[in-house]
Design a protein around this motif. Sequence first.
Motif, PDB file in Angstrom:
ATOM      1  N   GLY A  93       0.812  -1.207   0.000  1.00 34.43           N
ATOM      2  CA  GLY A  93       0.000   0.000   0.000  1.00 34.43           C
ATOM      3  C   GLY A  93       0.849   1.261   0.000  1.00 34.43           C
ATOM      4  O   GLY A  93       0.479   2.276   0.608  1.00 34.43           O
ATOM      5  N   ALA A  94       2.012   1.222  -0.679  1.00 31.61           N
ATOM      6  CA  ALA A  94       2.963   2.336  -0.682  1.00 31.61           C
ATOM      7  C   ALA A  94       2.690   3.258  -1.857  1.00 31.61           C
ATOM      8  O   ALA A  94       2.221   2.830  -2.917  1.00 31.61           O
ATOM      9  CB  ALA A  94       4.387   1.808  -0.755  1.00 31.61           C
ATOM     10  N   GLN A  95       2.990   4.528  -1.660  1.00 31.56           N
ATOM     11  CA  GLN A  95       2.831   5.524  -2.708  1.00 31.56           C
ATOM     12  C   GLN A  95       4.094   5.680  -3.560  1.00 31.56           C
ATOM     13  O   GLN A  95       4.024   6.150  -4.687  1.00 31.56           O
ATOM     14  CB  GLN A  95       2.472   6.886  -2.089  1.00 31.56           C
ATOM     15  CG  GLN A  95       1.201   6.852  -1.251  1.00 31.56           C
ATOM     16  CD  GLN A  95      -0.026   6.513  -2.070  1.00 31.56           C
ATOM     17  OE1 GLN A  95      -0.126   6.904  -3.242  1.00 31.56           O
ATOM     18  NE2 GLN A  95      -0.950   5.766  -1.478  1.00 31.56           N
ATOM     19  N   SER A  96       5.237   5.315  -3.027  1.00 30.09           N
ATOM     20  CA  SER A  96       6.507   5.456  -3.736  1.00 30.09           C
ATOM     21  C   SER A  96       7.475   4.427  -3.184  1.00 30.09           C
ATOM     22  O   SER A  96       7.173   3.703  -2.215  1.00 30.09           O
ATOM     23  CB  SER A  96       7.072   6.877  -3.586  1.00 30.09           C
ATOM     24  OG  SER A  96       7.343   7.153  -2.224  1.00 30.09           O
ATOM     25  N   LEU A  97       8.654   4.333  -3.775  1.00 29.65           N
ATOM     26  CA  LEU A  97       9.656   3.387  -3.312  1.00 29.65           C
ATOM     27  C   LEU A  97      10.203   3.742  -1.927  1.00 29.65           C
ATOM     28  O   LEU A  97      10.382   2.846  -1.090  1.00 29.65           O
ATOM     29  CB  LEU A  97      10.783   3.291  -4.342  1.00 29.65           C
ATOM     30  CG  LEU A  97      11.791   2.165  -4.143  1.00 29.65           C
ATOM     31  CD1 LEU A  97      11.081   0.813  -4.111  1.00 29.65           C
ATOM     32  CD2 LEU A  97      12.827   2.170  -5.272  1.00 29.65           C
TER      33      LEU A  97
END
Length: 383
Positions: A93-97
Amino acid sequence: MSVPTARRAHAPAGRKVTGNQDPPVLSAEHTEPDRVAGLPCPTCGNPVTLSADQHAILLYAAAGLTYSHIAYHLDWTDARVLHHYTALRKTLGAQSLPHAVSIGCRAGLIPPILPERPLSVLNAAQLRVFTLIAQGLGNAAIATAIGSSVTAVRRVRTQVYQITGQREATAVVAVLHGLNALPASHPCPRASCTAANDLSARTAGADHATIARRWAQRMFQQAELRMRHAAAHRRLADLTMDLARSTRDLNVALRATDEAHQQVLQALHITTATRDTRETAAAALRAAQAADQVAQDAHRTALRAWQTADAANERATRGAGQAMRLRALVAGAQRTWTSAEPDLRHAAEQRSAELGPAREPLPADHRPWRRPPAAATPPERTP
């Protein structure tokens, strides 16, 4: 920075690694064939699980490697790395690395990473920026959240890179989690587990809503400013086009004026040349008339000379004929005299012998045979 012992796959020749970390690979407790589990969630008790490929990408990202470096060390294509990265973001559920690395550090999927050298203390602004980076925000959203500019956010990131000796935000987030410099948050991405943690959910939701609202306001202000700039540029373009049209019309008028001036100069030149030509023609006509008069005089003189020459030729011809006839008469007389001279001498001698000696001549008045002299007749002229 302490990194787990690396397993390096042999990649094709020609690729170049510029990272400053040795590539970490799964240790003994993380080498299960299918899934890798992290620490149990403090709320629901279930660990966050990833596939082995997703976990490998997460470890390499925490070491500061980019997509191309990860593909090099794993001997994958860039498309395969991107595929597993997309699945990793969906699972966590991450928006970026950097957000995925932060969740992996809190969930126990990434072992604690400590810096290789002592770090100076980061200030509040630097920690605030990387806290928001660890939450998945970009430079524009961070600038809106802290009320600054994107350039200032980039400057802060560069300062933190110099302090930590890292080149990527993922490695900085892993190091800050290892130092417990970032605030703790709920690691489980499950919706039921997140809903059970009401206080954390409400706080995070309010924080994200505030950030989103500020970001939307900032974007609206920037859009309005861009619209004003576009309107100003459009007016400037209209003025520029009007000026260009005026300049073009002025250039056309100047070219027409120059052409008219050139035509006037040509007309003046032609007029001057015509006047000079007319004067020259008049002078030539006068000279031709004088030459014609001289030629007529010369013709009359030549005619008279020709007539005189004809008369002289005729007289010379007649004189030549007369001279020839005189020469013929003289020659005939000479021949006659030559042939008659002996006879005349003989006759004269006989007459003298008959007459005897000479007597005295008689006086003139005693000559009875004297007669009056006859009128002299002019000699006949021979032609």
